[in-house]
Design a protein around this motif. Structure first.
Motif, PDB file in Angstrom:
ATOM      1  N   THR A  80       0.263   4.078  11.253  1.00 51.53           N
ATOM      2  CA  THR A  80      -0.828   3.203  10.797  1.00 51.53           C
ATOM      3  C   THR A  80      -0.269   1.984  10.076  1.00 51.53           C
ATOM      4  N   GLU A  81      -1.090   0.960   9.942  1.00 49.37           N
ATOM      5  CA  GLU A  81      -0.671  -0.247   9.219  1.00 49.37           C
ATOM      6  C   GLU A  81      -0.306   0.080   7.776  1.00 49.37           C
ATOM      7  N   ALA A  82      -1.120   0.892   7.127  1.00 45.57           N
ATOM      8  CA  ALA A  82      -0.848   1.264   5.735  1.00 45.57           C
ATOM      9  C   ALA A  82       0.470   2.025   5.631  1.00 45.57           C
ATOM     10  N   ALA A  83       0.722   2.921   6.558  1.00 47.02           N
ATOM     11  CA  ALA A  83       1.977   3.684   6.540  1.00 47.02           C
ATOM     12  C   ALA A  83       3.173   2.771   6.816  1.00 47.02           C
ATOM     13  N   ARG A  84       2.992   1.777   7.696  1.00 46.86           N
ATOM     14  CA  ARG A  84       4.066   0.812   7.958  1.00 46.86           C
ATOM     15  C   ARG A  84       4.353  -0.017   6.709  1.00 46.86           C
ATOM     16  N   ALA A  89       8.019  -1.237   2.332  1.00 49.19           N
ATOM     17  CA  ALA A  89       8.279  -1.460   0.903  1.00 49.19           C
ATOM     18  C   ALA A  89       9.282  -0.439   0.380  1.00 49.19           C
ATOM     19  N   GLN A  90       9.145   0.815   0.805  1.00 50.29           N
ATOM     20  CA  GLN A  90      10.079   1.845   0.355  1.00 50.29           C
ATOM     21  C   GLN A  90      11.490   1.569   0.866  1.00 50.29           C
ATOM     22  N   ALA A  91      11.601   1.109   2.094  1.00 52.88           N
ATOM     23  CA  ALA A  91      12.921   0.792   2.648  1.00 52.88           C
ATOM     24  C   ALA A  91      13.582  -0.346   1.876  1.00 52.88           C
ATOM     25  N   MET A  92      12.787  -1.313   1.430  1.00 48.10           N
ATOM     26  CA  MET A  92      13.332  -2.433   0.672  1.00 48.10           C
ATOM     27  C   MET A  92      13.787  -2.008  -0.721  1.00 48.10           C
ATOM     28  N   ALA A  93      13.091  -1.065  -1.314  1.00 53.86           N
ATOM     29  CA  ALA A  93      13.418  -0.647  -2.675  1.00 53.86           C
ATOM     30  C   ALA A  93      14.541   0.375  -2.721  1.00 53.86           C
ATOM     31  N   ALA A  94      14.659   1.185  -1.697  1.00 53.27           N
ATOM     32  CA  ALA A  94      15.621   2.288  -1.718  1.00 53.27           C
ATOM     33  C   ALA A  94      17.042   1.781  -1.540  1.00 53.27           C
ATOM     34  N   THR A  95      17.941   2.284  -2.368  1.00 57.72           N
ATOM     35  CA  THR A  95      19.354   1.963  -2.210  1.00 57.72           C
ATOM     36  C   THR A  95      20.210   3.213  -2.360  1.00 57.72           C
ATOM     37  N   ALA A  96      19.974   4.009  -3.371  1.00 59.39           N
ATOM     38  CA  ALA A  96      20.854   5.141  -3.649  1.00 59.39           C
ATOM     39  C   ALA A  96      20.846   6.167  -2.531  1.00 59.39           C
ATOM     40  N   VAL A 152       5.014  -7.269  -4.419  1.00 57.48           N
ATOM     41  CA  VAL A 152       5.588  -6.026  -3.891  1.00 57.48           C
ATOM     42  C   VAL A 152       7.094  -6.194  -3.718  1.00 57.48           C
ATOM     43  N   TYR A 153       7.505  -7.325  -3.189  1.00 58.75           N
ATOM     44  CA  TYR A 153       8.934  -7.547  -2.953  1.00 58.75           C
ATOM     45  C   TYR A 153       9.700  -7.643  -4.275  1.00 58.75           C
ATOM     46  N   ALA A 154       9.145  -8.346  -5.238  1.00 60.18           N
ATOM     47  CA  ALA A 154       9.806  -8.445  -6.548  1.00 60.18           C
ATOM     48  C   ALA A 154       9.934  -7.067  -7.190  1.00 60.18           C
ATOM     49  N   ALA A 155       8.921  -6.240  -7.048  1.00 62.14           N
ATOM     50  CA  ALA A 155       8.997  -4.878  -7.581  1.00 62.14           C
ATOM     51  C   ALA A 155      10.094  -4.089  -6.877  1.00 62.14           C
ATOM     52  N   ALA A 156      10.210  -4.254  -5.574  1.00 62.83           N
ATOM     53  CA  ALA A 156      11.253  -3.543  -4.818  1.00 62.83           C
ATOM     54  C   ALA A 156      12.643  -3.965  -5.276  1.00 62.83           C
ATOM     55  N   ILE A 174       7.643   2.608  -5.526  1.00 62.31           N
ATOM     56  CA  ILE A 174       7.108   1.477  -4.750  1.00 62.31           C
ATOM     57  C   ILE A 174       5.992   1.964  -3.839  1.00 62.31           C
ATOM     58  N   GLY A 175       6.109   3.197  -3.349  1.00 66.26           N
ATOM     59  CA  GLY A 175       5.028   3.780  -2.551  1.00 66.26           C
ATOM     60  C   GLY A 175       3.751   3.889  -3.361  1.00 66.26           C
TER      61      GLY A 175
END
Length: 185
Positions: A80-84, A89-96, A152-156, A174-175
């Motif tokens: 879904t669009e919401a899931a995408r 956003a989660q992919a952008m925030a995740a690093t570890a 959203v991006y700044a938060a990530a 971020i989710g």
């Protein structure tokens, strides 16, 4: 008695070593000599693969940009669009927890961009692509305000900077932010 020969260092090996050095030491570690010392190799091996240190830095940044683009594509495969939107956003925030060294190096690359114009251009290109993707996904969820994508991006990015490697909470946090934004529409 035959001497053991160490395998030849590949271009990719040099690049991965650069990401590790960048994360651990910073951009000063990206010279031919510090990298060669780090790998127990000669500078000749470095120059076999790269014309000079600027060419090496450009290859490092190009690999990071390519990986950042691929991360956007993988996150965009949800149903879904919401899931995408949430996945992106989660992919952008995740690093570890990222399995890619280039993803774990993002904060170090952003710090490098503060002093290097070529790195700054690479970061700007990645930021532009990510913001455009977030804006498209938000628009598909009936949130057309470009500023919301920036928030959203700044938060990530902020979550990347304050991560705790022992327990990365960036993806769930971020989710939750995305879920809150979607609930307010």
């Amino acid at each position: 008695m035959t001497a053991l020969r160490r395998p030849r260092l590949t271009r990719d090996y040099w690049l991965l070593a650069g990401f590790e050095a960048l994360c651990e030491v910073g951009p000063a570690a990206l010279g031919a000599e510090p990298l060669a010392r780090r790998l127990g190799a000669t500078k000749g091996s470095f120059y076999w693969h790269f014309a000079d240190v600027p060419a090496y830095s450009a290859a490092l940044l190009a690999l990071w940009e390519e990986d950042a683009a691929q991360g956007l594509e993988v996150a965009s495969q949800a149903a879904t669009e919401a899931a995408r939107l949430r996945g992106c956003a989660q992919a952008m925030a995740a690093t570890a927890e990222a399995d890619s060294l280039t993803r774990r190096a993002e904060s170090a690359i952003r710090a490098w961009a503060g002093t290097d114009p070529i790195a700054a251009e690479a970061v700007a290109r990645v930021d532009t692509a990510r913001l455009a993707r977030l804006h498209r996904l938000l628009s598909a969820c009936d949130i057309g305000n470009l500023e919301m994508a920036r928030i959203v991006y700044a938060a990530a990015i902020g979550m990347q900077a304050m991560r705790d490697p022992a327990r990365d909470q960036a993806a769930p946090a971020i989710g939750s932010l995305v879920d809150l934004i979607l609930a307010l529409r």
